[in-house]
Design a protein around this motif. Structure first.
Motif, PDB file in Angstrom:
ATOM      1  N   PRO A  97       0.804  -1.220   0.000  1.00  0.00           N
ATOM      2  CA  PRO A  97       0.000   0.000   0.000  1.00  0.00           C
ATOM      3  C   PRO A  97       0.838   1.272   0.000  1.00  0.00           C
ATOM      4  O   PRO A  97       0.363   2.325  -0.397  1.00  0.00           O
ATOM      5  CB  PRO A  97      -0.826  -0.115   1.282  1.00  0.00           C
ATOM      6  N   SER A  98       2.089   1.184   0.460  1.00  0.00           N
ATOM      7  CA  SER A  98       2.995   2.341   0.452  1.00  0.00           C
ATOM      8  C   SER A  98       4.412   1.848   0.649  1.00  0.00           C
ATOM      9  O   SER A  98       4.636   0.727   1.147  1.00  0.00           O
ATOM     10  CB  SER A  98       2.642   3.338   1.559  1.00  0.00           C
ATOM     11  N   VAL A 222      14.286  -3.630  -3.271  1.00  0.00           N
ATOM     12  CA  VAL A 222      14.110  -2.298  -3.856  1.00  0.00           C
ATOM     13  C   VAL A 222      12.635  -1.942  -3.714  1.00  0.00           C
ATOM     14  O   VAL A 222      11.765  -2.727  -4.106  1.00  0.00           O
ATOM     15  CB  VAL A 222      14.531  -2.280  -5.330  1.00  0.00           C
ATOM     16  N   LEU A 223      12.362  -0.775  -3.148  1.00  0.00           N
ATOM     17  CA  LEU A 223      10.989  -0.318  -2.958  1.00  0.00           C
ATOM     18  C   LEU A 223      10.759   0.932  -3.801  1.00  0.00           C
ATOM     19  O   LEU A 223      11.593   1.844  -3.814  1.00  0.00           O
ATOM     20  CB  LEU A 223      10.725  -0.015  -1.482  1.00  0.00           C
ATOM     21  N   ASN A 224       9.614   0.978  -4.480  1.00  0.00           N
ATOM     22  CA  ASN A 224       9.374   2.102  -5.382  1.00  0.00           C
ATOM     23  C   ASN A 224       7.876   2.294  -5.579  1.00  0.00           C
ATOM     24  O   ASN A 224       7.061   1.489  -5.130  1.00  0.00           O
ATOM     25  CB  ASN A 224      10.065   1.848  -6.731  1.00  0.00           C
ATOM     26  N   SER A 225       7.545   3.377  -6.246  1.00  0.00           N
ATOM     27  CA  SER A 225       6.166   3.719  -6.562  1.00  0.00           C
ATOM     28  C   SER A 225       6.193   4.808  -7.622  1.00  0.00           C
ATOM     29  O   SER A 225       7.147   5.592  -7.693  1.00  0.00           O
ATOM     30  CB  SER A 225       5.437   4.224  -5.310  1.00  0.00           C
ATOM     31  N   ALA A 226       5.142   4.864  -8.417  1.00  0.00           N
ATOM     32  CA  ALA A 226       4.989   5.985  -9.352  1.00  0.00           C
ATOM     33  C   ALA A 226       4.451   7.228  -8.652  1.00  0.00           C
ATOM     34  O   ALA A 226       4.285   8.262  -9.288  1.00  0.00           O
ATOM     35  CB  ALA A 226       4.056   5.587 -10.500  1.00  0.00           C
ATOM     36  N   SER A 227       4.194   7.147  -7.360  1.00  0.00           N
ATOM     37  CA  SER A 227       3.480   8.215  -6.669  1.00  0.00           C
ATOM     38  C   SER A 227       4.237   9.536  -6.653  1.00  0.00           C
ATOM     39  O   SER A 227       3.639  10.592  -6.824  1.00  0.00           O
ATOM     40  CB  SER A 227       3.147   7.788  -5.238  1.00  0.00           C
ATOM     41  N   THR A 236      -2.594   5.790  -3.488  1.00  0.00           N
ATOM     42  CA  THR A 236      -1.851   4.800  -2.708  1.00  0.00           C
ATOM     43  C   THR A 236      -1.160   3.815  -3.638  1.00  0.00           C
ATOM     44  O   THR A 236      -1.282   3.896  -4.853  1.00  0.00           O
ATOM     45  CB  THR A 236      -2.723   4.049  -1.681  1.00  0.00           C
ATOM     46  N   GLY A 237      -0.434   2.892  -3.062  1.00  0.00           N
ATOM     47  CA  GLY A 237       0.177   1.838  -3.859  1.00  0.00           C
ATOM     48  C   GLY A 237       1.667   2.005  -4.071  1.00  0.00           C
ATOM     49  O   GLY A 237       2.166   3.104  -4.318  1.00  0.00           O
ATOM     50  N   SER A 238       2.376   0.897  -3.948  1.00  0.00           N
ATOM     51  CA  SER A 238       3.810   0.832  -4.195  1.00  0.00           C
ATOM     52  C   SER A 238       4.135  -0.589  -4.610  1.00  0.00           C
ATOM     53  O   SER A 238       3.262  -1.451  -4.668  1.00  0.00           O
ATOM     54  CB  SER A 238       4.590   1.216  -2.932  1.00  0.00           C
ATOM     55  N   TYR A 239       5.382  -0.828  -4.904  1.00  0.00           N
ATOM     56  CA  TYR A 239       5.801  -2.184  -5.223  1.00  0.00           C
ATOM     57  C   TYR A 239       7.220  -2.391  -4.720  1.00  0.00           C
ATOM     58  O   TYR A 239       7.973  -1.440  -4.477  1.00  0.00           O
ATOM     59  CB  TYR A 239       5.703  -2.473  -6.722  1.00  0.00           C
ATOM     60  N   GLY A 240       7.557  -3.644  -4.539  1.00  0.00           N
ATOM     61  CA  GLY A 240       8.910  -3.999  -4.146  1.00  0.00           C
ATOM     62  C   GLY A 240       9.489  -5.011  -5.110  1.00  0.00           C
ATOM     63  O   GLY A 240       8.755  -5.729  -5.806  1.00  0.00           O
ATOM     64  N   ILE A 241      10.806  -5.056  -5.169  1.00  0.00           N
ATOM     65  CA  ILE A 241      11.532  -6.068  -5.926  1.00  0.00           C
ATOM     66  C   ILE A 241      12.373  -6.830  -4.910  1.00  0.00           C
ATOM     67  O   ILE A 241      13.278  -6.258  -4.294  1.00  0.00           O
ATOM     68  CB  ILE A 241      12.410  -5.440  -7.020  1.00  0.00           C
ATOM     69  N   LEU A 269      -3.413   0.507  -9.385  1.00  0.00           N
ATOM     70  CA  LEU A 269      -2.892  -0.321 -10.473  1.00  0.00           C
ATOM     71  C   LEU A 269      -3.053   0.379 -11.821  1.00  0.00           C
ATOM     72  O   LEU A 269      -2.124   0.427 -12.628  1.00  0.00           O
ATOM     73  CB  LEU A 269      -3.610  -1.664 -10.503  1.00  0.00           C
ATOM     74  N   VAL A 270      -4.242   0.928 -12.060  1.00  0.00           N
ATOM     75  CA  VAL A 270      -4.498   1.635 -13.316  1.00  0.00           C
ATOM     76  C   VAL A 270      -3.524   2.805 -13.482  1.00  0.00           C
ATOM     77  O   VAL A 270      -2.957   3.014 -14.563  1.00  0.00           O
ATOM     78  CB  VAL A 270      -5.958   2.130 -13.361  1.00  0.00           C
ATOM     79  N   GLY A 271      -3.326   3.568 -12.386  1.00  0.00           N
ATOM     80  CA  GLY A 271      -2.440   4.720 -12.455  1.00  0.00           C
ATOM     81  C   GLY A 271      -1.005   4.321 -12.742  1.00  0.00           C
ATOM     82  O   GLY A 271      -0.320   4.952 -13.564  1.00  0.00           O
ATOM     83  N   HIS A 272      -0.532   3.288 -12.076  1.00  0.00           N
ATOM     84  CA  HIS A 272       0.843   2.839 -12.305  1.00  0.00           C
ATOM     85  C   HIS A 272       1.030   2.330 -13.734  1.00  0.00           C
ATOM     86  O   HIS A 272       2.021   2.668 -14.399  1.00  0.00           O
ATOM     87  CB  HIS A 272       1.203   1.728 -11.310  1.00  0.00           C
ATOM     88  N   ILE A 273       0.100   1.524 -14.195  1.00  0.00           N
ATOM     89  CA  ILE A 273       0.235   0.962 -15.545  1.00  0.00           C
ATOM     90  C   ILE A 273       0.240   2.076 -16.590  1.00  0.00           C
ATOM     91  O   ILE A 273       1.082   2.100 -17.498  1.00  0.00           O
ATOM     92  CB  ILE A 273      -0.897  -0.046 -15.805  1.00  0.00           C
ATOM     93  N   ALA A 274      -0.676   3.025 -16.471  1.00  0.00           N
ATOM     94  CA  ALA A 274      -0.731   4.122 -17.442  1.00  0.00           C
ATOM     95  C   ALA A 274       0.514   4.999 -17.362  1.00  0.00           C
ATOM     96  O   ALA A 274       1.053   5.431 -18.392  1.00  0.00           O
ATOM     97  CB  ALA A 274      -1.991   4.962 -17.204  1.00  0.00           C
TER      98      ALA A 274
END
Length: 386
Positions: A97-98, A222-227, A236-241, A269-274
């Motif tokens: 979520p973050s 590695v932690l990141n987000s398009a935010s 909200t939303g993030s991702y890790g590797i 998800l929509v925001g990150h993909i776009a």
């Protein structure tokens, strides 16, 4: 879409439950200040992202969703391949979520109460809070002090290096040699690495961000987000590797079973993909625009205080300014804040929030007209204090 994007346009943010504008009194004690504070920007996100969100809303059904699907995973891995020439296996990707939530979970996974966690100073202000909440000991290492970094990593109860890359608040972009040295030290002393790379997309040329994916051995994430880069934190939303399979599965169990967060925010998800598929040109123009704001700050500070010798940061839209050379006595942070708040009616973050008295952090992720008002207010306040 084609042509230039309009970053000069002022968007009214009052009355939108906006942390930076509507709740400035919470931190500064006074309502109605012109804010240059929390690290979000005053720009609309990329129109390509907005259009994707509208299409999803037009569908009308907002039920449970999944992040572990090819559209999201390929958007992330393709972004790393295209922007950073870095291969990421989609199986390594996890959702959160973050970024701070993910930091918290990985600290639980890779350390215990009382263990030491090395953090470069000055530090992102969320780091000491999350470490204290989990009873971990913050071990501060000044940015660029390689000898102190090794001393702290070598301590027998140091378990994690919590890296900010690029560094917040200084805007430092770590070099290839610096990252390789950190990786060698962490391998030597069996220290896990959590690399917060949320400002990576805003590294200013010729500086180039290098993901920890390219350096990591052992336990790392590695932690990141398009935010930050696309100004969508409210989604909200993030991702890790996370390459280590056991660590990845333990993280996902905690996400789903302990915290009940298996269904992500679908608009995230929509925001990150776009953003990652369609927003690259907007991002490049945004980065150039905020770098222009930072150059403007440098020019106005140089004109007012020739001895200050301030240079724009290597990444981001946060001007981290060392004011200690303006006074022979210890710099009076409280006096400056009084002038900024009471006389200039602006809110600018004091360096004390990041463990660094004598500095300020000025957010210029905004139209040029607002950035000019902020630096002019800072100059006027400094002339009365120094």
């Amino acid at each position: 879409m084609s042509g230039a994007y309009d970053f000069d346009r002022v968007v009214e943010r009052h009355g939108t439950w906006c942390t930076q504008w509507d709740y400035v009194q919470d931190r500064f004690g006074v309502p109605g200040l012109l804010p240059f504070t929390i690290s979000d920007m005053d720009f609309e996100t990329a129109p390509e992202v907005l259009e994707a969100l509208r299409r999803r809303l037009d569908h009308g059904v907002l039920g449970y969703s999944r992040w572990r699907q090819s559209d999201f995973l390929s958007a992330v891995t393709d972004w790393y391949a295209r922007r950073y020439e870095t291969d990421v296996d989609p199986d390594w990707v996890v959702y959160g979520p973050s970024v701070v939530y993910q930091v918290s979970q990985l600290l639980r996974l890779w350390s215990g109460p009382g263990d030491g966690v090395v953090v470069h100073t000055p530090y992102y202000d969320a780091f000491p809070k999350v470490l204290a909440a989990h009873q971990r000991r913050l071990r501060g290492c000044p940015v660029g002090d390689a000898a102190e970094l090794e001393r702290l990593l070598a301590l027998p109860d140091t378990r994690v290096l919590l890296l900010c890359s690029p560094h917040n608040p200084t805007g430092r972009v770590w070099t290839e040699a610096e990252l390789a040295h950190m990786a060698q030290l962490c391998a030597r002393y069996d220290v896990a690495v959590i690399s917060d790379e949320i400002h990576a997309d805003l590294a200013h040329p010729p500086h180039r961000h290098r993901p920890w994916v390219r350096h990591g051995t052992g336990r790392w994430a590695v932690l990141n987000s398009a935010s930050k880069s696309f100004n969508i934190p409210a989604l909200t939303g993030s991702y890790g590797i996370v390459r280590d399979e056991a660590s990845r599965e333990a993280y996902l169990r905690a996400l789903k079973e302990a915290d009940g967060l298996s269904s992500p925010a679908v608009l995230s998800l929509v925001g990150h993909i776009a953003a990652y598929r369609e927003g690259e040109r907007w991002l490049d123009q945004l980065r150039d625009y905020v770098h222009g704001n930072l150059r403007m700050v440098a020019e106005r500070l140089a004109a007012a205080f020739p001895g200050l010798d301030w240079e724009p940061p290597e990444a981001g839209y946060l001007a981290w300014i060392d004011l200690r050379g303006l006074s022979t006595a210890p710099f009076d942070d409280e006096a400056l804040q009084r002038e900024l708040i009471e006389t200039e009616k602006v809110a600018i973050m004091p360096g004390t929030a990041y463990g660094a008295p004598g500095f300020v952090r000025l957010n210029v992720g905004c139209p040029r007209s607002k950035a000019e008002a902020g630096v002019d207010a800072l100059v006027a306040a400094l002339r009365r204090v120094c």
